[in-house]
Design an enzyme around this catalytic site. Structure first.
Site, PDB file in Angstrom:
ATOM      1  N   LYS A 181      54.439 -70.110 -22.997  1.00 56.99           N
ATOM      2  CA  LYS A 181      52.823 -70.235 -24.342  1.00 56.99           C
ATOM      3  C   LYS A 181      51.408 -69.771 -23.924  1.00 56.99           C
ATOM      4  O   LYS A 181      51.630 -69.640 -22.361  1.00 56.99           O
ATOM      5  CB  LYS A 181      53.173 -71.174 -24.998  1.00 56.99           C
ATOM      6  CG  LYS A 181      53.089 -73.218 -23.768  1.00 56.99           C
ATOM      7  CD  LYS A 181      51.549 -73.427 -23.397  1.00 56.99           C
ATOM      8  CE  LYS A 181      51.954 -74.294 -22.245  1.00 56.99           C
ATOM      9  NZ  LYS A 181      50.172 -74.687 -21.671  1.00 56.99           N
ATOM     10  N   ASP A 233      54.705 -81.015 -23.434  1.00 52.51           N
ATOM     11  CA  ASP A 233      54.376 -79.922 -24.095  1.00 52.51           C
ATOM     12  C   ASP A 233      55.220 -79.283 -24.945  1.00 52.51           C
ATOM     13  O   ASP A 233      55.515 -78.678 -24.911  1.00 52.51           O
ATOM     14  CB  ASP A 233      54.037 -78.462 -22.980  1.00 52.51           C
ATOM     15  CG  ASP A 233      52.676 -78.189 -22.375  1.00 52.51           C
ATOM     16  OD1 ASP A 233      51.535 -79.155 -22.726  1.00 52.51           O
ATOM     17  OD2 ASP A 233      52.893 -77.869 -21.810  1.00 52.51           O
TER      18      ASP A 233
END
Ligand code: C5P
Length: 283
Positions: free
Chosen positions: A12, A127
């Protein structure tokens, strides 16, 4: 193969990352637009009688994810083929953990919905919920410590050519957060601007909307990050931002050719560099 599966765990980037304040538990409250990119680890899972991983270090978080979701008595053998550099703000370990949760839900027919998966994910790492939801929804907004996640609801609508550059230093998330001064005031424009920019599919607007409140602290700790940002900006001729707590920086290139040329130039200068896109097919 019966009893086994192989899946991709995509890295990401944080298109925006706002630090909104310090929570009573000592963690920082964040708001961030998290977008998966085409760089991926390959995760192979085989049913087993206990939970093991062939990967030392970051493999631990995948093991933690498997333990968090599997019913008593069930196990899995995890093999990780890593392509995402560790500790670079690209979410490699968290993406592996998210892939493990989603795949085990299917392999063991656990029937958990995405909300429940995200809830389990928040016990694995900050996350991980964002990276679970992004497997279904593309770009997501993560808030709080990371436990509140929702689909961003817009996608760029075009292929973005993103150049990642890493000065080969390790930025400690803990040290970067300890050094950052949060702006403490919610600024809705940062999220709004990114949403609008993505909806417009305009590379220049998206570049202008990039923001990361941790950049200053990370660059103060590691001046190499500022050097990497400067070189990347020069070779791509575009605004540069940092992902997560660093040390990877990124910029949007005008074309695939510009991106490839930038990677070659950065590698020649000793940086780790990669041309990625926002296309992340589920395979
Ligand atoms: O999420 P992770 O455990 O990698 O974070 C490492 C450290 O970074 C935490 O122990 C905390 O000091 C800091 N951190 C924070 N606020 C967050 C995430 C991490 O202060 N939202």
């Amino acid at each position: 193969m019966p009893g086994g599966t192989t899946i991709r765990a995509y890295a990401k980037i944080n298109l925006t990352l706002e630090v909104l304040g310090v929570r009573p538990d000592g963690y920082h409250a964040l708001r961030s637009v998290v977008m998966p990119v085409s760089l991926f680890d390959t995760v192979r899972l085989e049913k087993a009688s206990d939970v093991t991983s062939d990967y030392p270090g970051e493999g631990d978080i995948s093991v933690k994810a498997a333990r968090a979701i599997l019913p008593p008595g069930a196990g899995v053998r995890i093999s990780l083929d890593k392509a995402i550099p560790e500790g670079g703000g690209l979410g490699g370990g968290s993406a592996d953990a998210a892939a493990v949760l989603v795949a085990l839900n299917e392999m063991y027919s656990l029937g958990l919905g995405v909300d429940r998966l995200a809830q389990i994910a928040s016990s694995v790492g900050s996350d991980v919920p964002a990276l679970v939801l992004s497997r279904y929804a593309g770009a997501v907004v993560m808030e709080g410590r990371g436990e509140k996640v929702s689909p961003l609801g817009v996608s760029p609508g075009r292929l973005l050519h993103i150049v990642l550059a890493n000065p080969r230093v390790h930025a400690s998330t803990k040290e970067v957060f300890a050094r950052c001064s949060s702006h403490m005031a919610q600024n809705p424009e940062i999220l709004y601007n990114m949403r609008e920019a993505l909806a417009s599919s305009d590379r220049g607007k998206i570049s202008e909307a990039l923001a990361n409140d941790l950049s200053g602290a990370a660059a103060a700790l590691h001046p190499e990050i500022a050097s990497a940002a400067e070189r990347l900006g020069a070779v791509v001729n575009s605004r540069v931002s940092m992902t997560g707590s660093g040390a990877t920086v990124f910029a949007l290139a005008e074309s695939p050719e510009t991106a490839d040329a930038a990677v070659a130039a950065l590698e020649a200068e000793g940086f780790w560099a990669k041309h990625v896109t926002n296309e992340c097919p589920v395979v």
